[in-house]
Design a protein around this motif. Sequence first.
Motif, mmCIF file in Angstrom:
data_model
loop_
_atom_site.group_PDB
_atom_site.id
_atom_site.type_symbol
_atom_site.label_atom_id
_atom_site.label_comp_id
_atom_site.label_asym_id
_atom_site.label_seq_id
_atom_site.Cartn_x
_atom_site.Cartn_y
_atom_site.Cartn_z
ATOM 1 N N GLY A 1 0.766 -1.241 0.000
ATOM 2 C CA GLY A 1 0.000 0.000 0.000
ATOM 3 C C GLY A 1 0.791 1.282 0.000
ATOM 4 N N THR A 2 2.111 1.225 0.024
ATOM 5 C CA THR A 2 2.892 2.455 0.092
ATOM 6 C C THR A 2 3.187 3.068 -1.273
ATOM 7 O OG1 THR A 2 4.945 1.202 0.240
ATOM 8 C CG2 THR A 2 3.933 1.898 2.327
ATOM 9 N N LEU A 3 3.018 2.301 -2.341
ATOM 10 C CA LEU A 3 3.218 2.866 -3.683
ATOM 11 C C LEU A 3 2.204 3.968 -3.951
ATOM 12 C CD1 LEU A 3 4.801 2.791 -6.347
ATOM 13 C CD2 LEU A 3 3.136 1.128 -7.183
ATOM 14 N N VAL A 4 0.979 3.776 -3.499
ATOM 15 C CA VAL A 4 -0.080 4.783 -3.656
ATOM 16 C C VAL A 4 0.380 6.108 -3.048
ATOM 17 C CG1 VAL A 4 -2.407 5.430 -2.928
ATOM 18 C CG2 VAL A 4 -1.962 3.124 -3.735
ATOM 19 N N GLN A 5 0.933 6.052 -1.846
ATOM 20 C CA GLN A 5 1.377 7.283 -1.175
ATOM 21 C C GLN A 5 2.559 7.917 -1.892
ATOM 22 O OE1 GLN A 5 1.739 5.386 2.645
ATOM 23 N NE2 GLN A 5 0.017 6.569 3.417
ATOM 24 N N GLN A 6 3.489 7.097 -2.383
ATOM 25 C CA GLN A 6 4.633 7.657 -3.103
ATOM 26 C C GLN A 6 4.194 8.342 -4.391
ATOM 27 O OE1 GLN A 6 8.146 5.319 -3.636
ATOM 28 N NE2 GLN A 6 8.047 4.483 -1.574
ATOM 29 N N VAL B 1 -4.079 14.879 -5.267
ATOM 30 C CA VAL B 1 -4.419 13.628 -5.943
ATOM 31 C C VAL B 1 -5.705 13.103 -5.333
ATOM 32 C CG1 VAL B 1 -3.704 11.257 -6.421
ATOM 33 C CG2 VAL B 1 -2.004 13.087 -6.426
ATOM 34 N N ILE B 2 -6.607 12.694 -6.211
ATOM 35 C CA ILE B 2 -7.883 12.129 -5.770
ATOM 36 C C ILE B 2 -7.990 10.718 -6.322
ATOM 37 C CG2 ILE B 2 -10.401 12.344 -5.796
ATOM 38 C CD1 ILE B 2 -9.917 15.374 -6.432
ATOM 39 N N PHE B 3 -8.142 9.745 -5.431
ATOM 40 C CA PHE B 3 -8.422 8.379 -5.843
ATOM 41 C C PHE B 3 -9.932 8.249 -5.819
ATOM 42 C CE2 PHE B 3 -4.080 8.264 -4.444
ATOM 43 C CZ PHE B 3 -3.471 7.495 -5.424
ATOM 44 N N SER B 4 -10.510 7.977 -6.987
ATOM 45 C CA SER B 4 -11.932 8.104 -7.215
ATOM 46 C C SER B 4 -12.498 6.833 -7.834
ATOM 47 C CB SER B 4 -12.130 9.295 -8.166
ATOM 48 O OG SER B 4 -13.453 9.431 -8.566
ATOM 49 N N VAL B 5 -13.825 6.749 -7.869
ATOM 50 C CA VAL B 5 -14.544 5.714 -8.603
ATOM 51 C C VAL B 5 -15.488 6.458 -9.551
ATOM 52 C CG1 VAL B 5 -16.175 3.793 -8.421
ATOM 53 C CG2 VAL B 5 -14.356 4.048 -6.726
ATOM 54 N N MET C 1 -5.141 -0.856 -5.337
ATOM 55 C CA MET C 1 -4.987 0.483 -4.766
ATOM 56 C C MET C 1 -6.144 0.784 -3.815
ATOM 57 S SD MET C 1 -3.690 2.472 -8.173
ATOM 58 C CE MET C 1 -3.149 4.006 -7.498
ATOM 59 N N GLU C 2 -7.346 0.370 -4.208
ATOM 60 C CA GLU C 2 -8.517 0.589 -3.364
ATOM 61 C C GLU C 2 -8.379 -0.157 -2.033
ATOM 62 O OE1 GLU C 2 -13.380 0.577 -3.759
ATOM 63 O OE2 GLU C 2 -12.168 -0.189 -5.410
ATOM 64 N N ARG C 3 -7.872 -1.387 -2.085
ATOM 65 C CA ARG C 3 -7.654 -2.154 -0.849
ATOM 66 C C ARG C 3 -6.616 -1.468 0.042
ATOM 67 N NH1 ARG C 3 -8.856 -6.644 -4.092
ATOM 68 N NH2 ARG C 3 -6.728 -7.014 -4.776
ATOM 69 N N ALA C 4 -5.558 -0.945 -0.572
ATOM 70 C CA ALA C 4 -4.530 -0.247 0.204
ATOM 71 C C ALA C 4 -5.113 0.998 0.873
ATOM 72 C CB ALA C 4 -3.357 0.129 -0.692
ATOM 73 N N ASN D 1 -15.160 1.426 1.687
ATOM 74 C CA ASN D 1 -15.487 2.452 0.680
ATOM 75 C C ASN D 1 -14.568 3.679 0.794
ATOM 76 O OD1 ASN D 1 -17.659 0.871 -0.240
ATOM 77 N ND2 ASN D 1 -18.971 1.705 1.372
ATOM 78 N N PRO D 2 -13.296 3.515 0.462
ATOM 79 C CA PRO D 2 -12.342 4.605 0.675
ATOM 80 C C PRO D 2 -12.428 5.759 -0.322
ATOM 81 C CG PRO D 2 -11.262 2.783 -0.405
ATOM 82 C CD PRO D 2 -12.661 2.328 -0.086
ATOM 83 N N ALA D 3 -13.198 5.614 -1.389
ATOM 84 C CA ALA D 3 -13.248 6.680 -2.400
ATOM 85 C C ALA D 3 -14.341 7.685 -2.074
ATOM 86 C CB ALA D 3 -13.491 6.074 -3.775
ATOM 87 N N PRO D 4 -14.076 8.967 -2.302
ATOM 88 C CA PRO D 4 -12.836 9.520 -2.799
ATOM 89 C C PRO D 4 -11.808 9.661 -1.680
ATOM 90 C CG PRO D 4 -14.406 11.278 -2.454
ATOM 91 C CD PRO D 4 -15.118 9.989 -2.139
#
Length: 191
Positions: free
Chosen positions: A89-94, A102-106, A140-143, A151-154
Amino acid sequence: MERVQQLAEKNAVVVFSMSSCCMCHAMKRFFRGLGVNAIVYELDQVAGGKEMERALAAVMGRGPPVPAVFIGGRLVGPTERVMALHLNGTLVQQLAAQHAVVIFSVSTCCMCHVVKNFFRSLGVNAIAYELDQEQGGKEMERALAVQLGRNPAPAVFIGGRLVGRTEVVMAHHLNGTLGHMLREAGALWRN
């Protein structure tokens, strides 16, 4: 190594590759699938490629030294290191740290649409990753779910730091701290 470092600092994500290497091809497709616009240098096709290959081999302590991935000008490493960061899960943060917002969205999520439009209305050019449309989006969603729950998005990152979902962003806006966060990250030019 100086030439490698100069090239690595030209983009948020840089991959040193060989055009005939299957692992290099997989790494390039991986980043493309995540929606990451990586700059790729094919060492067998660029001037000075052999010298850069030797420098990377010395730094990485192995041969062949490709693929060699740099994020934010820093060497992350070869395929197995990138995949390990992705899985923990740290690649997402990097990756998020390489842009002001940055917005991680669905794509089908109404609150994701709201938060993207909100930042747009502020004049902020946020980078959006659509988790349901990106290769590797489920991982990425799991991380993100580890940090934000179900439901981490957004999921909104400002200046490389996880802020949270829509309700947290709106709370910062209402209490007056969002503008400061955006200016500090270089995302907002207005006073």
